[in-house]
Design an enzyme around this catalytic site. Structure first.
Site, PDB file in Angstrom:
ATOM      1  CG  ASP A 316      51.508  51.483  66.176  1.00 54.47           C
ATOM      2  OD1 ASP A 316      52.404  50.702  66.900  1.00 54.47           O
ATOM      3  OD2 ASP A 316      51.640  52.654  66.529  1.00 54.47           O
ATOM      4  CG  ASP A 512      51.095  57.008  66.276  1.00 54.18           C
ATOM      5  OD1 ASP A 512      51.560  55.796  66.239  1.00 54.18           O
ATOM      6  OD2 ASP A 512      51.146  57.846  67.292  1.00 54.18           O
ATOM      7  CG  ASP A 516      53.615  52.792  63.161  1.00 55.71           C
ATOM      8  OD1 ASP A 516      54.006  51.711  63.411  1.00 55.71           O
ATOM      9  OD2 ASP A 516      53.021  53.746  63.787  1.00 55.71           O
TER      10      ASP A 516
END
Length: 769
Positions: A316, A512, A516
Site C-alpha cells: 500500500d 496499514d 487494506d
C-alpha cells in the site's frame, strides 16, 4: 487440537504440554526403576509413555489423511507401534518423548490468533438519522432504505451509500481508499459508506441499503478472502512425501530378507523423523523469537515459512511507503512576503483549530522556531478553514474560493499541488492572498533502503497498490524503482490484484489501513504496520510490525529466509544421517534401543544447527554506536529546521524571473544570509562530526565519500552566489547579464540540497532507532 478439527477431542484442545509432561515423566520414572533393577516396572512405565504418545499421534495421522495426505507422523506411529510389538519399550519411550517435544515446539511456533473482523464491524455505525416531515429521528441502520434522506453530523461515519444534497460535504475517506487527505463532495456527488464527515453536517440521499453499501462489501471481502486461503503444509510433511515411502520400503525389505521383525522395528526407530519433528520447529521458533526482538510479531510457524518463500511483494502507499501523516512540504510567499512570515501567520490562526492539517502547520512553525502570535476573534467554518485577527490584521487560512485571474505565483502553486497530489492551505491577509502552505505525505526515509534489502532477500517483484491518483502514484513508483504501480484501486480492486499475483508466486501484501484488511487476508502472507495501522489490518495479517519503521519488514523477510534455509539444512542433514543409520539397522548391526539413542544424538545435532536461526542475518542493517546515533538524531532534527533555507533559495530563484530589480536582489541576499549563517555550518559539522562517527559502521570512510563530494558542490554554488552579490553591490544592483547564471546557481543549489537531504535521510538517518 484445533488444527485437526475432525479429531479435536482425542486428548483435548491443547494436548502438547500434557503429552510432553506424560512422556517425560514415564521415561524418567522408568529410568529410575531400571536403575533399581526393577525391569518389569521400567518396561511398564516406558510402555505407558509410548501408549500416551500413540493415541494423539493416531489422531494426527487420521487428520492428515482426512485432508488428503499422509504426514510425517505416520512414521512415528509405526515406530511406536513396532516397539510395543517387539517389546522394545525404552526405544518407544524415547520416540514418544521426541514426538511430544516436536509437537510442543510446533505448537509454540504456531501461536494462533483468530482473524476476526470485529474492528471492521465496529467502525460501521449501528444507527442513522433520518429526516422526514416530522423532523429528524434516529433509526437502526438496517432500516435505511434507498431514497431516505439522512443527516450526517460532524465526525460521524456515513452509514450507507448515497448522494450529497444541499451543502457540500468534506470527507475523510481513508478507511476506504487509504489516502489521508480529505476530499470534498458537492451536491449530487456520490458518497460511500464508511467515510467520516470531516466538516459540517450535510444531507445524504441514500442510494443503497446498509447491506448493499460499500463498507459492508469490505467486510465480506475480508471474510471471503481469508476463508479462501489455502492451508499451509508443514515443512516436515513436504519432506515426508518421499521419506515416508522410502522408510517403509527399507523396513519391509529388512524384515523380508532377514525374517526378523526386530530389524524392521530398528529401521523404523532410527527413521523416526525427529529431525523433521524437531529441526523445522526449532528453526521456526528461533526465527519467530529473533523477529520479535526486531519488533516483528509473526502469527505462526507457517507464516514464517511462507514469508521465507515469498517472491512477490505488494505494498500500500499511504502509511506504508509514505508516512501516513501530512507534513509541510513547502511554504510559498507572494512577492514582497517572506515564507517564514507566511507560515507564522498561518500557524498563529490555526493554533485553536482541531483540524489535522492545522495541527501540522502549527507543528511545522514551532519546529522552525517561529514565535506565534495570540489571535483574537478566531472563527472556523468546517471544511473552509480558520480566520481571526493576528497583530491587528485580518488573517484567514484554508480553502480558497478565488476564481478568474490569479497571480502567477498562485497558479504555480495550483500546478504543483495538482502534479504532486498535495494539499494546500491559502493564507489571506486583509482579504488579499499572501501565501500558501503546501502539505503532503512524503516517502518514509527508510523506504528506498528497505526495498533494496527486500530484493537482496529474494523478492523478485515489487508492486504498489493505492487508491490515490495515477500521477502522484507513478512518481512514488519511479523514485522507489518499483516494478509496477496500480493506482485508483478500491478494496475490491486490491483483492483482485492480490489474487492474480498469487497465481504466479507466493505473495506478500503490506498495508496499514482498514481498507487494506481484505487484501491482507487474500494474500499468502499479510503484513500489517501495527504501530499506527488499524486494528482490522492487524487482525487480518499474519505478520505485524509493532514499530513504526518500514525497515523492520526487510528484517522480517531476511530472518524468515534464513530460518527456513536453516530448517531445510537441519532436516536434510538429519535425514541423511538417519538414512545411514537405517542401512546399519537393516543389516542387523543396530538394535532398537541403541538405535533410539543414536537417533537422540542426531536430534541434538540438528537442534544445535537449527538454533543458529536465533542470530540476526549477516545482511541486516548496520548498527550505530550510541554516540553516533545521538549525532544522527541531532542532524536529522536540523534538517527539519533548514527547510525554510531551501524555501528561501527557491524563492530567490523565482524572484529573478521578474528581472534584476531591488526585490530580486533582496531575495538573493536573504537566501545567501541563510545559507552562510545556517546551512553551511550544518554541512561543515556533518562533514567533521557525523560522517567520521558513522563511517566505521558503514564499512569505512569510502562509504561517505560521495556525500562529502556533495558538500563540496554546495560550498561551490554558495560561493558563486556570493560572487554574484559582490558584483551586484559594486555595480549598484543586479545586471541582466547575471540573471541566467545566478538563477541556474540557485535552482541548481535547491535541487542539490533536496537530493542531498533525501540521500542522508535514506542512507544515514534511517539507521537510527
Amino acid at each position: 487440537m484445533n488444527r485437526f478439527s475432525p479429531f479435536p477431542r482425542l486428548i483435548g484442545a491443547r494436548p502438547e504440554p500434557v503429552l510432553l509432561l506424560l512422556t517425560a515423566s514415564a521415561l524418567v520414572a522408568g529410568g529410575v526403576a531400571w536403575l533399581g533393577h526393577d525391569q518389569g516396572t521400567a518396561d511398564l512405565l516406558w510402555a505407558l509413555g509410548t501408549v500416551a504418545a500413540i493415541v494423539p499421534a493416531v489422531g494426527w495421522v487420521l487428520a492428515a489423511l482426512h485432508r488428503g495426505h499422509a504426514g510425517v507422523d505416520l512414521i512415528a506411529v509405526l515406530a511406536l507401534g513396532g516397539t510395543l510389538t517387539v517389546g522394545e519399550y525404552l526405544a518407544g519411550a524415547l520416540i514418544a518423548l521426541m514426538l511430544a517435544t516436536g509437537r510442543t515446539l510446533e505448537a509454540a511456533a504456531r501461536r494462533r490468533a483468530t482473524r476476526d473482523l470485529r474492528a471492521l464491524s465496529e467502525h460501521a455505525p449501528s444507527s442513522a438519522r433520518r429526516r422526514t416531515a416530522d423532523g429528524v429521528s434516529g433509526i437502526p441502520v438496517g432500516e435505511v432504505a434507498p431514497g431516505d434522506l439522512l443527516v450526517v453530523g460532524p465526525g460521524e461515519v456515513v452509514p450507507v451509500d448515497g448522494r450529497v444534497e444541499g451543502t457540500a460535504a468534506d470527507l475523510d475517506e481513508s478507511v476506504l481508499t487509504g489516502e489521508s487527505l480529505q476530499v470534498r463532495r458537492t451536491a449530487g456527488e456520490g458518497v460511500r459508506s464508511g467515510a467520516v464527515n470531516a466538516g459540517a453536517a450535510f444531507a445524504l440521499r441514500a442510494t443503497a441499503s446498509a447491506r448493499d453499501s460499500a463498507y459492508a462489501g469490505i467486510v465480506r471481502l475480508a471474510r471471503d478472502a481469508g476463508a479462501e486461503r489455502a492451508p499451509v503444509v508443514r515443512l516436515a510433511d513436504r519432506f515426508a512425501a518421499w521419506f515416508l515411502p522410502l522408510t517403509l520400503v527399507v523396513a519391509g525389505l529388512a524384515w523380508l530378507l532377514s525374517g526378523s521383525a526386530v530389524r524392521a522395528v530398528a529401521v523404523l526407530v532410527v527413521a523416526t523423523p525427529c529431525p523433521l519433528l524437531l529441526a523445522a520447529p526449532v528453526a521456526v521458533v528461533s526465527g519467530i523469537s529473533r523477529a520479535s526482538r526486531r519488533g516483528v510479531v509473526v502469527r505462526d510457524g507457517g507464516a514464517l515459512e511462507n514469508l521465507g518463500r515469498a517472491r512477490t511483494l505488494l505494498l500500500d502507499k499511504t502509511g506504508t511507503l509514505t508516512g501516513g501523516r501530512p507534513r509541510v512540504l513547502d511554504v510559498v510567499a507572494a512577492p514582497g512576503r517572506r515564507s517564514a512570515e507566511v507560515l507564522r501567520l498561518a500557524a498563529s490562526v490555526d493554533q485553536y483549530s482541531p483540524h489535522v492539517l492545522a495541527g501540522t502547520i502549527v507543528a511545522a512553525a514551532r519546529e522552525r522556531g517561529l514565535a506565534l502570535s495570540v489571535p483574537s476573534g478566531v472563527t472556523e467554518e468546517p471544511g473552509r478553514g480558520a480566520a481571526g485577527v493576528v497583530d491587528g490584521r485580518a488573517v484567514s487560512v484554508g480553502r480558497s474560493d478565488a476564481s478568474g485571474d490569479r497571480p502567477g505565483w498562485a497558479r504555480t502553486v495550483d500546478n504543483r499541488v495538482l502534479l504532486d497530489g498535495a494539499a494546500v492551505a491559502w493564507l489571506t491577509v486583509d482579504g488579499r492572498p499572501e501565501g500558501a502552505v503546501v502539505l503532503g505525505d512524503p516517502l518514509r526515509p527508510d523506504a528506498p533502503r528497505t526495498l533494496r534489502r527486500l530484493r537482496e532477500a529474494g523478492i523478485e517483484r515489487l508492486t504498489m497498490l493505492t487508491g490515490d491518483r495515477a500521477e502522484p502514484a507513478r512518481e512514488v513508483g519511479t523514485v522507489l524503482g518499483l516494478d509496477d504501480v496500480r493506482a485508483g484501486l478500491d478494496p475490491a480492486g486490491k483483492v483482485a490484484v492480490v489474487r492474480a499475483e498469487r497465481e504466479r508466486a507466493v505473495t506478500v501484501m503490506v498495508g496499514d489501513g482498514v481498507n487494506d484488511a481484505p487484501a491482507l487476508a487474500a494474500a499468502d502472507i499479510g503484513v500489517a504496520l501495527g504501530a499506527r495501522g488499524s486494528t482490522a489490518s492487524s487482525q487480518a495479517a499474519d505478520v505485524v510490525l509493532t514499530t513504526d519503521r518500514l525497515d523492520r519488514l526487510a528484517d522480517a523477510v531476511l530472518i524468515a529466509v534464513r530460518a527456513r534455509r536453516i530448517a531445510v539444512q537441519s532436516a536434510l542433514g538429519g535425514m541423511l544421517m538417519s538414512l545411514a543409520a537405517m542401512a546399519v539397522a537393516a543389516a542387523g548391526l543396530l538394535p532398537p534401543a541403541p538405535g533410539a539413542l543414536l537417533q537422540e544424538a542426531i536430534d541434538v545435532a540438528v537442534i544445535l544447527n537449527a538454533l543458529r536461526a536465533l542470530r540476526l542475518p549477516s545482511a541486516a542493517r548496520p548498527v550505530l554506536p550510541p554516540d553516533a546515533e545521538t549525532l544522527v538524531h541531532r542532524f536529522a532534527s536540523e534538517h527539519d529546521d533548514l527547510q525554510n533555507v531551501l524555501a528561501a533559495v527557491r524563492a530567490a530563484a523565482d524572484a529573478l524571473s521578474d528581472g534584476p530589480g531591488p526585490r530580486a536582489l533582496a531575495a538573493v541576499e536573504e537566501a545567501y544570509r541563510l545559507l552562510s549563517e545556517r546551512l553551511l555550518p550544518h554541512e561543515h559539522a556533518e562533514e567533521h562530526q557525523l560522517y567520521p562517527a558513522i563511517a566505521p559502521s558503514l564499512g569505512g570512510p569510502e562509504a561517505t565519500a560521495t556525500m562529502s563530494r556533495v558538500h563540496t558542490e554546495i560550498d561551490r554554488l554558495t560561493q558563486r552566489i556570493a560572487a554574484h552579490l559582490r558584483l551586484a553591490h559594486a555595480e549598484g544592483g543586479l545586471s541582466a547579464g547575471q540573471l541566467d547564471d545566478l538563477r541556474a546557481c540557485l535552482y541548481g543549489l535547491h535541487s542539490v540540497l533536496r537530493l542531498h537531504f533525501a540521500q542522508e535521510e535514506e542512507n544515514y538517518f534511517s539507521l537510527a532507532e
